[in-house]
Design a protein around this motif. Structure first.
Motif, PDB file in Angstrom:
ATOM      1  N   GLY A 129       0.766  -1.236   0.000  1.00 53.36           N
ATOM      2  CA  GLY A 129       0.000   0.000   0.000  1.00 53.36           C
ATOM      3  C   GLY A 129       0.798   1.288   0.000  1.00 53.36           C
ATOM      4  N   LEU A 130       2.083   1.213  -0.220  1.00 59.02           N
ATOM      5  CA  LEU A 130       2.902   2.426  -0.238  1.00 59.02           C
ATOM      6  C   LEU A 130       2.950   3.026  -1.641  1.00 59.02           C
ATOM      7  CD1 LEU A 130       5.993   1.257   1.846  1.00 59.02           C
ATOM      8  CD2 LEU A 130       4.144   2.756   2.596  1.00 59.02           C
ATOM      9  N   PRO A 131       3.111   4.339  -1.731  1.00 59.86           N
ATOM     10  CA  PRO A 131       3.345   4.949  -3.043  1.00 59.86           C
ATOM     11  C   PRO A 131       4.651   4.411  -3.630  1.00 59.86           C
ATOM     12  CG  PRO A 131       2.936   6.637  -1.364  1.00 59.86           C
ATOM     13  CD  PRO A 131       3.058   5.320  -0.657  1.00 59.86           C
ATOM     14  N   LYS A 132       4.743   4.411  -4.942  1.00 59.14           N
ATOM     15  CA  LYS A 132       5.885   3.807  -5.649  1.00 59.14           C
ATOM     16  C   LYS A 132       7.226   4.319  -5.132  1.00 59.14           C
ATOM     17  CE  LYS A 132       7.776   2.908 -10.207  1.00 59.14           C
ATOM     18  NZ  LYS A 132       7.632   3.079 -11.638  1.00 59.14           N
ATOM     19  N   ASN A 133       7.387   5.616  -4.982  1.00 55.88           N
ATOM     20  CA  ASN A 133       8.661   6.186  -4.557  1.00 55.88           C
ATOM     21  C   ASN A 133       9.036   5.731  -3.143  1.00 55.88           C
ATOM     22  OD1 ASN A 133      10.980   7.871  -4.833  1.00 55.88           O
ATOM     23  ND2 ASN A 133       9.959   9.422  -3.587  1.00 55.88           N
ATOM     24  N   THR A 134       8.071   5.774  -2.243  1.00 61.06           N
ATOM     25  CA  THR A 134       8.316   5.346  -0.860  1.00 61.06           C
ATOM     26  C   THR A 134       8.627   3.857  -0.815  1.00 61.06           C
ATOM     27  OG1 THR A 134       6.822   7.062  -0.060  1.00 61.06           O
ATOM     28  CG2 THR A 134       7.355   5.301   1.472  1.00 61.06           C
ATOM     29  N   LYS A 135       7.889   3.065  -1.609  1.00 59.71           N
ATOM     30  CA  LYS A 135       8.113   1.621  -1.670  1.00 59.71           C
ATOM     31  C   LYS A 135       9.537   1.316  -2.134  1.00 59.71           C
ATOM     32  CE  LYS A 135       4.792  -1.047  -3.049  1.00 59.71           C
ATOM     33  NZ  LYS A 135       3.814  -1.799  -3.851  1.00 59.71           N
ATOM     34  N   GLN A 136      10.003   2.038  -3.151  1.00 55.50           N
ATOM     35  CA  GLN A 136      11.363   1.821  -3.654  1.00 55.50           C
ATOM     36  C   GLN A 136      12.405   2.172  -2.603  1.00 55.50           C
ATOM     37  OE1 GLN A 136      11.217   4.213  -7.225  1.00 55.50           O
ATOM     38  NE2 GLN A 136      10.864   2.416  -8.506  1.00 55.50           N
ATOM     39  N   GLN A 137      12.202   3.284  -1.925  1.00 55.44           N
ATOM     40  CA  GLN A 137      13.151   3.693  -0.884  1.00 55.44           C
ATOM     41  C   GLN A 137      13.197   2.675   0.250  1.00 55.44           C
ATOM     42  OE1 GLN A 137      11.738   7.562   0.222  1.00 55.44           O
ATOM     43  NE2 GLN A 137      12.864   8.602  -1.404  1.00 55.44           N
ATOM     44  N   ARG A 138      12.026   2.257   0.722  1.00 59.00           N
ATOM     45  CA  ARG A 138      11.969   1.296   1.824  1.00 59.00           C
ATOM     46  C   ARG A 138      12.572  -0.038   1.405  1.00 59.00           C
ATOM     47  NH1 ARG A 138       6.571   0.426   5.215  1.00 59.00           N
ATOM     48  NH2 ARG A 138       7.252   2.411   6.094  1.00 59.00           N
ATOM     49  N   ALA A 139      12.229  -0.520   0.220  1.00 61.37           N
ATOM     50  CA  ALA A 139      12.762  -1.805  -0.254  1.00 61.37           C
ATOM     51  C   ALA A 139      14.276  -1.757  -0.379  1.00 61.37           C
ATOM     52  CB  ALA A 139      12.122  -2.180  -1.592  1.00 61.37           C
ATOM     53  N   THR A 140      14.795  -0.644  -0.853  1.00 62.42           N
ATOM     54  CA  THR A 140      16.245  -0.500  -0.983  1.00 62.42           C
ATOM     55  C   THR A 140      16.926  -0.584   0.381  1.00 62.42           C
ATOM     56  OG1 THR A 140      16.027   0.838  -2.975  1.00 62.42           O
ATOM     57  CG2 THR A 140      18.095   1.048  -1.757  1.00 62.42           C
ATOM     58  N   LEU A 141      16.396   0.143   1.352  1.00 64.74           N
ATOM     59  CA  LEU A 141      16.995   0.125   2.687  1.00 64.74           C
ATOM     60  C   LEU A 141      16.833  -1.231   3.369  1.00 64.74           C
ATOM     61  CD1 LEU A 141      16.049   3.673   3.999  1.00 64.74           C
ATOM     62  CD2 LEU A 141      18.309   2.830   3.370  1.00 64.74           C
ATOM     63  N   MET A 142      15.694  -1.873   3.168  1.00 60.98           N
ATOM     64  CA  MET A 142      15.482  -3.196   3.754  1.00 60.98           C
ATOM     65  C   MET A 142      16.451  -4.216   3.154  1.00 60.98           C
ATOM     66  SD  MET A 142      11.312  -3.131   3.867  1.00 60.98           S
ATOM     67  CE  MET A 142      11.118  -4.893   3.960  1.00 60.98           C
ATOM     68  N   THR A 143      16.622  -4.181   1.846  1.00 53.53           N
ATOM     69  CA  THR A 143      17.537  -5.104   1.176  1.00 53.53           C
ATOM     70  C   THR A 143      18.966  -4.866   1.631  1.00 53.53           C
ATOM     71  OG1 THR A 143      16.096  -5.194  -0.758  1.00 53.53           O
ATOM     72  CG2 THR A 143      18.384  -5.882  -1.071  1.00 53.53           C
ATOM     73  N   TYR A 144      19.376  -3.619   1.639  1.00 54.23           N
ATOM     74  CA  TYR A 144      20.731  -3.257   2.043  1.00 54.23           C
ATOM     75  C   TYR A 144      21.021  -3.701   3.480  1.00 54.23           C
ATOM     76  CZ  TYR A 144      24.857  -0.441   3.025  1.00 54.23           C
ATOM     77  OH  TYR A 144      26.108  -0.042   3.397  1.00 54.23           O
TER      78      TYR A 144
END
Length: 65
Positions: free
Chosen positions: A45-60
């Motif tokens: 349910g996150l906006p695309k930009n927020t989803k990308q930022q969160r996914a990047t930090l979670m993966t890292y």
């Protein structure tokens, strides 16, 4: 994978620090939740930009733990 990345004491402390550093963008995983469910719930349910930022930090973070 679940224990090392999400639920061990060291991993939990790392997630707390990342949560603080990211001003709450990255959520602290529930120790009882599986990896896949945690990932899906954190990004749902996150906006695309927020989803990308969160996914990047979670993966890292998970990779570096």
């Amino acid at each position: 994978m679940h224990h090392i990345c999400l639920s061990c004491v060291y991993a939990q402390e790392v997630w707390v620090l990342v949560n603080q550093w990211s001003n709450g963008l990255v959520l602290i995983p529930d120790r009882q939740q599986g990896m896949e469910r945690w990932w899906n719930d954190a990004l749902a349910g996150l906006p695309k930009n927020t989803k990308q930022q969160r996914a990047t930090l979670m993966t890292y973070t998970a990779w570096n733990i």
